[in-house]
Design a protein around this motif. Structure first.
Motif, PDB file in Angstrom:
ATOM      1  N   LEU A  50       0.826  -1.211   0.000  1.00 19.55           N
ATOM      2  CA  LEU A  50       0.000   0.000   0.000  1.00 19.55           C
ATOM      3  C   LEU A  50       0.859   1.259   0.000  1.00 19.55           C
ATOM      4  N   ALA A  51       1.944   1.216   0.757  1.00 24.38           N
ATOM      5  CA  ALA A  51       2.808   2.385   0.851  1.00 24.38           C
ATOM      6  C   ALA A  51       3.355   2.794  -0.516  1.00 24.38           C
ATOM      7  N   GLU A  52       3.653   1.813  -1.354  1.00 21.86           N
ATOM      8  CA  GLU A  52       4.136   2.127  -2.696  1.00 21.86           C
ATOM      9  C   GLU A  52       3.087   2.907  -3.480  1.00 21.86           C
ATOM     10  N   ALA A  53       1.842   2.513  -3.334  1.00 15.31           N
ATOM     11  CA  ALA A  53       0.765   3.201  -4.046  1.00 15.31           C
ATOM     12  C   ALA A  53       0.507   4.600  -3.493  1.00 15.31           C
ATOM     13  N   LEU A  54       0.915   4.815  -2.244  1.00 15.42           N
ATOM     14  CA  LEU A  54       0.665   6.095  -1.579  1.00 15.42           C
ATOM     15  C   LEU A  54       1.884   7.017  -1.604  1.00 15.42           C
ATOM     16  N   THR A  55       2.906   6.642  -2.354  1.00 18.97           N
ATOM     17  CA  THR A  55       4.145   7.422  -2.413  1.00 18.97           C
ATOM     18  C   THR A  55       3.938   8.911  -2.697  1.00 18.97           C
ATOM     19  N   PRO A  56       2.967   9.319  -3.539  1.00 15.00           N
ATOM     20  CA  PRO A  56       2.771  10.752  -3.775  1.00 15.00           C
ATOM     21  C   PRO A  56       2.519  11.571  -2.512  1.00 15.00           C
ATOM     22  N   TYR A  57       2.079  10.925  -1.430  1.00 13.66           N
ATOM     23  CA  TYR A  57       1.806  11.657  -0.192  1.00 13.66           C
ATOM     24  C   TYR A  57       3.045  11.805   0.681  1.00 13.66           C
ATOM     25  N   ARG A  58       4.124  11.101   0.335  1.00 17.40           N
ATOM     26  CA  ARG A  58       5.325  11.153   1.172  1.00 17.40           C
ATOM     27  C   ARG A  58       5.891  12.568   1.228  1.00 17.40           C
ATOM     28  N   GLY A  59       6.219  12.992   2.425  1.00 15.05           N
ATOM     29  CA  GLY A  59       6.797  14.316   2.613  1.00 15.05           C
ATOM     30  C   GLY A  59       5.782  15.437   2.696  1.00 15.05           C
ATOM     31  N   GLU A  60       4.509  15.096   2.550  1.00 15.98           N
ATOM     32  CA  GLU A  60       3.473  16.129   2.621  1.00 15.98           C
ATOM     33  C   GLU A  60       3.351  16.649   4.046  1.00 15.98           C
ATOM     34  N   ASP A  61       3.228  17.943   4.176  1.00 20.44           N
ATOM     35  CA  ASP A  61       3.051  18.533   5.500  1.00 20.44           C
ATOM     36  C   ASP A  61       1.698  18.107   6.072  1.00 20.44           C
ATOM     37  N   ASN A  62       1.642  17.996   7.385  1.00 19.49           N
ATOM     38  CA  ASN A  62       0.389  17.671   8.071  1.00 19.49           C
ATOM     39  C   ASN A  62      -0.227  16.356   7.597  1.00 19.49           C
ATOM     40  N   LEU A  63       0.625  15.356   7.390  1.00 23.57           N
ATOM     41  CA  LEU A  63       0.152  14.026   7.011  1.00 23.57           C
ATOM     42  C   LEU A  63       0.026  13.174   8.269  1.00 23.57           C
ATOM     43  N   LEU A  64      -1.072  12.433   8.379  1.00 21.08           N
ATOM     44  CA  LEU A  64      -1.314  11.575   9.535  1.00 21.08           C
ATOM     45  C   LEU A  64      -1.896  10.248   9.061  1.00 21.08           C
ATOM     46  N   VAL A  65      -1.338   9.159   9.552  1.00 27.52           N
ATOM     47  CA  VAL A  65      -1.860   7.818   9.243  1.00 27.52           C
ATOM     48  C   VAL A  65      -2.590   7.290  10.470  1.00 27.52           C
ATOM     49  N   LEU A  66      -3.815   6.838  10.276  1.00 30.46           N
ATOM     50  CA  LEU A  66      -4.608   6.248  11.354  1.00 30.46           C
ATOM     51  C   LEU A  66      -4.888   4.792  11.012  1.00 30.46           C
ATOM     52  N   GLY A  67      -4.443   3.877  11.870  1.00 31.41           N
ATOM     53  CA  GLY A  67      -4.717   2.466  11.671  1.00 31.41           C
ATOM     54  C   GLY A  67      -5.941   2.047  12.461  1.00 31.41           C
ATOM     55  N   LEU A  68      -6.901   1.440  11.792  1.00 32.35           N
ATOM     56  CA  LEU A  68      -8.093   0.971  12.485  1.00 32.35           C
ATOM     57  C   LEU A  68      -7.749  -0.259  13.315  1.00 32.35           C
ATOM     58  N   ALA A  69      -8.053  -0.184  14.593  1.00 39.43           N
ATOM     59  CA  ALA A  69      -7.722  -1.296  15.494  1.00 39.43           C
ATOM     60  C   ALA A  69      -8.737  -2.428  15.341  1.00 39.43           C
ATOM     61  N   ARG A  70      -8.199  -3.665  15.373  1.00 37.87           N
ATOM     62  CA  ARG A  70      -6.785  -3.919  15.637  1.00 37.87           C
ATOM     63  C   ARG A  70      -6.014  -4.212  14.351  1.00 37.87           C
ATOM     64  N   GLY A  71      -6.653  -4.876  13.401  1.00 37.03           N
ATOM     65  CA  GLY A  71      -5.943  -5.368  12.232  1.00 37.03           C
ATOM     66  C   GLY A  71      -5.319  -4.318  11.344  1.00 37.03           C
ATOM     67  N   GLY A  72      -5.827  -3.092  11.403  1.00 33.35           N
ATOM     68  CA  GLY A  72      -5.280  -2.040  10.551  1.00 33.35           C
ATOM     69  C   GLY A  72      -4.005  -1.419  11.078  1.00 33.35           C
ATOM     70  N   VAL A  73      -3.668  -1.700  12.333  1.00 32.58           N
ATOM     71  CA  VAL A  73      -2.479  -1.057  12.910  1.00 32.58           C
ATOM     72  C   VAL A  73      -1.177  -1.602  12.321  1.00 32.58           C
ATOM     73  N   PRO A  74      -0.988  -2.929  12.170  1.00 35.82           N
ATOM     74  CA  PRO A  74       0.243  -3.400  11.513  1.00 35.82           C
ATOM     75  C   PRO A  74       0.371  -2.902  10.074  1.00 35.82           C
ATOM     76  N   VAL A  75      -0.741  -2.851   9.357  1.00 33.21           N
ATOM     77  CA  VAL A  75      -0.725  -2.329   7.987  1.00 33.21           C
ATOM     78  C   VAL A  75      -0.376  -0.846   8.015  1.00 33.21           C
TER      79      VAL A  75
END
Length: 225
Positions: A26-51
């Motif tokens: 997934l991170a590869e597909a989301l590369t355009p967001y890398r380095g963006e200011d005010n970026l936050l990743v929220l993992g849905l508990a529980r299974g979404g947190v390792p992802v």
């Protein structure tokens, strides 16, 4: 809004070793967001947190946990009649509730039960630490997959109420119908694989063990940048 990504169509039969590998994909597909200011990743508990941890580490973004609880149909808990989310977000499938003859009392019992569990997990994962502030930020909501989409939809609506700049949904797997529904409510949906015979989220994972509270706490305590 850009809607749901065509990425899923190009990888319809992709499988993953585990949630961590799915997060790196997934991170590869989301590369355009890398380095963006005010970026936050929220993992849905529980299974979404390792992802989510893998996504946050690759994008050099902070990670926090977001709580969602499915409201299961009485006697058939795997079928969602709705969902609750941190901050009071709630989605109810009114047509399903009506068609199955679920009473107001049964619905309220499910809401009360899952609210109690949601509050327990908030305390278990955060303690006294307040939730991340999402106002004005680009928020990437990550889970290990979507089936009906009810849980993710509840999360999206709860986050939207906190006034983020953008909301992106990123999942390793899901059916086209749920992706399209979410695409109408967020700025982008990225789904790494969309099996033509979708049955369950776990079908694309070799290792799909139930993530524990301890695993969630350990990941949240591990820096992503």
């Amino acid at each position: 809004m850009t809607g749901w990504s065509g990425l899923a169509r190009r990888n319809a039969r992709r499988t993953f070793r585990d949630r961590r590998e799915a997060g790196r994909v997934l991170a590869e597909a989301l590369t355009p967001y890398r380095g963006e200011d005010n970026l936050l990743v929220l993992g849905l508990a529980r299974g979404g947190v390792p992802v989510g941890w893998e996504v946050a580490a690759a994008l050099q973004a902070p990670l926090d946990v977001f709580l969602v609880r499915k409201l299961g149909v009485p006697q058939w808990q795997e079928l969602a009649m709705g969902a609750l989310a941190s901050g009071g977000g709630m989605v109810i499938n009114d047509s399903l509730v009506k068609n199955l003859g679920i009473s107001d009392e049964q619905l309220q019992e499910a809401i009360d039960r899952e609210t109690e569990e949601l509050n327990r997990r908030e305390q278990a994962y955060r303690g006294d630490r307040p939730p991340a502030d999402v106002e004005g930020k680009t928020v990437i909501l990550v889970d290990d997959g979507i089936a009906t989409g009810a849980s993710m939809l509840a999360a999206v609506r709860a986050i939207r109420a906190a006034k983020p700049a953008q909301v992106v949904v990123a999942v390793p797997v899901g059916p086209a119908s749920a992706c399209r529904q979410l695409g109408a409510e967020v700025d982008e949906v990225v789904c790494a694989t969309m099996p033509p015979g979708f049955e369950a989220v776990g079908q694309v994972f070799a290792d799909f063990h139930q993530v524990t509270d301890d695993e969630v706490r350990e990941l949240l305590a591990t820096p992503t940048k």
